[in-house]
Design a protein around this motif. Structure first.
Motif, PDB file in Angstrom:
ATOM      1  N   ASP A 403       0.821  -1.204   0.000  1.00 46.84           N
ATOM      2  CA  ASP A 403       0.000   0.000   0.000  1.00 46.84           C
ATOM      3  C   ASP A 403       0.857   1.256   0.000  1.00 46.84           C
ATOM      4  O   ASP A 403       2.092   1.202   0.049  1.00 46.84           O
ATOM      5  N   GLY A 404       0.170   2.404  -0.049  1.00 44.95           N
ATOM      6  CA  GLY A 404       0.879   3.671  -0.141  1.00 44.95           C
ATOM      7  C   GLY A 404       1.727   3.990   1.065  1.00 44.95           C
ATOM      8  O   GLY A 404       2.788   4.609   0.950  1.00 44.95           O
ATOM      9  N   LYS A 405       1.287   3.557   2.250  1.00 43.65           N
ATOM     10  CA  LYS A 405       2.079   3.816   3.459  1.00 43.65           C
ATOM     11  C   LYS A 405       3.403   3.074   3.411  1.00 43.65           C
ATOM     12  O   LYS A 405       4.440   3.592   3.838  1.00 43.65           O
ATOM     13  N   ALA A 406       3.382   1.822   2.913  1.00 45.32           N
ATOM     14  CA  ALA A 406       4.624   1.053   2.802  1.00 45.32           C
ATOM     15  C   ALA A 406       5.570   1.715   1.805  1.00 45.32           C
ATOM     16  O   ALA A 406       6.791   1.738   2.017  1.00 45.32           O
ATOM     17  N   ALA A 407       5.023   2.261   0.727  1.00 44.13           N
ATOM     18  CA  ALA A 407       5.855   2.944  -0.265  1.00 44.13           C
ATOM     19  C   ALA A 407       6.488   4.200   0.334  1.00 44.13           C
ATOM     20  O   ALA A 407       7.677   4.477   0.119  1.00 44.13           O
ATOM     21  N   ILE A 408       5.712   4.960   1.091  1.00 40.54           N
ATOM     22  CA  ILE A 408       6.252   6.159   1.732  1.00 40.54           C
ATOM     23  C   ILE A 408       7.328   5.788   2.750  1.00 40.54           C
ATOM     24  O   ILE A 408       8.359   6.469   2.863  1.00 40.54           O
ATOM     25  N   GLU A 409       7.099   4.702   3.470  1.00 36.65           N
ATOM     26  CA  GLU A 409       8.096   4.255   4.438  1.00 36.65           C
ATOM     27  C   GLU A 409       9.414   3.897   3.750  1.00 36.65           C
ATOM     28  O   GLU A 409      10.493   4.202   4.257  1.00 36.65           O
ATOM     29  N   ALA A 410       9.323   3.261   2.572  1.00 34.28           N
ATOM     30  CA  ALA A 410      10.533   2.929   1.807  1.00 34.28           C
ATOM     31  C   ALA A 410      11.277   4.194   1.397  1.00 34.28           C
ATOM     32  O   ALA A 410      12.518   4.256   1.438  1.00 34.28           O
ATOM     33  N   VAL A 411      10.535   5.227   1.003  1.00 32.22           N
ATOM     34  CA  VAL A 411      11.158   6.499   0.617  1.00 32.22           C
ATOM     35  C   VAL A 411      11.758   7.176   1.845  1.00 32.22           C
ATOM     36  O   VAL A 411      12.890   7.690   1.799  1.00 32.22           O
TER      37      VAL A 411
END
Length: 570
Positions: A403-411
């Motif tokens: 999800d988008g939260k996981a993507a933001i966490e990666a960034v």
């Protein structure tokens, strides 16, 4: 609401026993004052409640039992009379009290049932209101040239600084920023609003709005002076936008007022309206009332009849409600407590936005968000809700996607040292695959990088100082990530095949993986092959004839999915 206010006031005065039995004139005045303050000022004037039976029941009915109960207490407190008929009068007061308390209790319980209990048992109707169209297809491939670069935080930072140069700047503040299109370009637009009551008195009118390019971070923000306009949600008294609309449309349920100029940058307010399906539950959008910000002239439209310049009449709050209903109430309210079958969670973005606006390949504006299972970062689906029509589409082909939260966490982990963070993550179909597009900002909201995160493999994080650099880096990392046992999926509609002679060969290294670059005669594209995935690629020679399968884009650098060396027969 004035009619119902009068009815409420008369009922509060006449349908209470002290007026007929003791005539406590001071208490009668207090009742009138309470009725006037609550019914007239709070409900009628400040809340601008719609003039429907449902509104009257919800906002006025529960107050009458309270007034009746207080009236009965006053009656009992003054029940002793210095006359010979004391006993009879006490008995009469006691009888009135029993009747009155019973009536108050019945009314109050009825209100509780209608307002608090009944809505729980129509939750499955909320799910039906959404009328979700489900599909396992991917979203349409995105034209990366028009993906906006500037996030909301950066636009707000730039626009807020511009207010200082406006005449009478101390009276104004920046209104809500929304992403819109003027012509073929996306902008962040914000009306200039009053800071408060006294500022509105001194300023008299609003000067215009601010426009920030959403596509070009280097283009300066512009103050658009379109003459002074009068009506606004931040204005007061007769200039209050919602009060102006309510005066002409007293019975409509008004949900939202969004600022939107037309193609000539003339300012309008888009006020959405609708109705409730079940008493005061289950809002269904009907259309929008378009108000000239300067003259107050207004026209009511159904969703299907909106003028072309309107990008969105569906409020973000309605889009979020529909997502909540679709995610939670497929099997009704009881299921949310006990069975909990098919219950998902709507992503709550760190930016505070309920849903995120984007423009699709069809140039229509959509509200986007994703759904996850509780306690995980695994996406079960994502939604797009058309901002003009309200059409709600649920995309289910997300198995294995983060999800988008996981993507933001990666960034965020990538820029941990700089304390930069990702924001406004939006899922796009890029090079045939879903990827999260994430602007990276510093603590002040200034744009620092553009990042891309593959939705199926959040270890693939690419970034650059510009959008083009970020996409070039992403293509290279995608090519480097492909291997024979885990080939990344592609969009069949975008897959192409070419046969040609090798003109030149080159090499490049990304994350310790050497990639082979191929130029073919008669083609201006650079084809990249990962030798770990295409085992015969290292044996290519200039002059060999090859057949390549790749995902087509309008860019010059593309990643090879399959390679066949015609000359070698391998």
């Amino acid at each position: 609401m004035f009619f119902w206010f009068i009815v409420f006031t008369i009922a509060s005065l006449l349908l209470t026993p002290t007026l007929w039995m003791r005539r406590l004139y001071g208490w009668q005045a207090v009742k009138l004052l309470l009725s006037f303050v609550y019914g007239g000022i709070i409900v009628g004037y400040l809340w601008l409640m719609d003039q429907t039976v449902g509104a009257v029941v919800m906002q006025l009915t529960f107050v009458y039992p309270i007034i009746l109960t207080l009236d009965l207490l006053m009656l009992m407190a003054g029940g002793q009379e210095r006359t010979g008929k004391k006993g009879a009068k006490r008995a009469g007061a006691g009888q009135w009290a029993r009747i009155g308390y019973s009536a108050a209790g019945i009314l109050f319980v009825g209100w509780i049932i209608l307002a608090l209990i009944y809505p729980l048992f129509v939750k499955d109707d909320l799910y039906k209101i959404v009328q979700a169209k489900e599909t396992s297809d991917k979203i349409a491939a995105t034209d990366i040239q028009h993906i906006p670069t500037v996030p909301k935080e950066t636009a707000g930072y730039v626009a807020d600084k511009l207010i200082g140069g406006i005449p009478k700047a101390s009276y104004y503040q920046l209104g809500e920023l929304t992403r819109q299109k003027i012509g073929d370009e996306e902008f962040w637009l914000a009306p200039i609003e009053y800071k408060g009551l006294f500022e509105s008195w001194n300023a008299k009118s609003l000067p215009g709005f601010i426009k920030v390019s959403a596509e070009d971070k280097d283009r300066p923000a512009v103050f658009v002076d379109r003459d002074s306009f009068t009506y606004s949600p931040s204005a007061f008294f007769g200039d209050d936008l919602m009060r102006k609309v309510r005066s002409q449309y007293p019975r409509d349920i008004l949900r939202f007022a969004g600022f939107e100029p037309d193609e000539n940058e003339k300012p309008y307010w888009i006020v959405s309206y609708g109705h409730y399906k079940n008493f005061r539950s289950g809002f269904e959008l009907g259309g929008a009332i378009i108000v000239d910000a300067k003259t107050g002239a207004m026209t009511k439209y159904k969703l299907s009849e909106l003028p072309d310049f309107v990008d969105f009449a569906v409020p973000a709050s309605v889009a979020f409600d529909y997502n909540e209903w679709h995610a939670k109430y497929k099997h009704g309210w009881w299921n949310t407590l006990f069975g909990k079958k098919d219950i998902y969670q709507v992503t709550e973005w760190s930016t505070g936005e309920e849903v995120i606006g984007l423009f699709g390949p069809d140039n229509a504006m959509y509200w986007f968000t994703d759904h996850t299972t509780r306690g995980t970062n695994s996406m079960v689906g994502y939604t797009l809700m058309n901002g003009r029509t309200g059409e709600y589409t649920y995309y289910t082909g997300t198995k294995g996607m983060s999800d988008g939260k996981a993507a933001i966490e990666a960034v965020n982990n990538t820029f941990l040292k700089d304390a930069w963070t990702g924001t406004n993550s939006i899922l796009y179909n890029i090079y045939g695959e879903e990827a999260w597009y994430i602007p990276v900002i510093d603590t002040k909201g200034v744009l620092r990088k553009i990042a891309l995160v593959n939705a199926r493999n959040t270890q693939i994080v690419a970034y650059g100082d510009s959008k083009q650099n970020a996409f070039n880096s992403y293509k290279v990392r995608m090519a480097a990530s492909k291997n024979s046992s885990n080939e990344a999926p592609t969009d069949v509609a975008n897959k192409k095949e070419i046969t040609g002679k090798v003109l030149r060969l080159g090499e490049m290294t990304v994350e310790n993986i050497s990639l082979i670059q191929i130029l073919l005669e008669g083609s201006d594209k650079v084809y990249m092959a990962n030798p770990q995935a295409i085992i015969y690629a290292p044996f290519l020679k200039e002059g060999d004839t090859v057949r390549l399968t790749y995902t087509d884009t309008e860019e010059q650098i593309v990643s090879i999915d399959q390679l066949y060396n015609v000359t070698l027969g391998k």
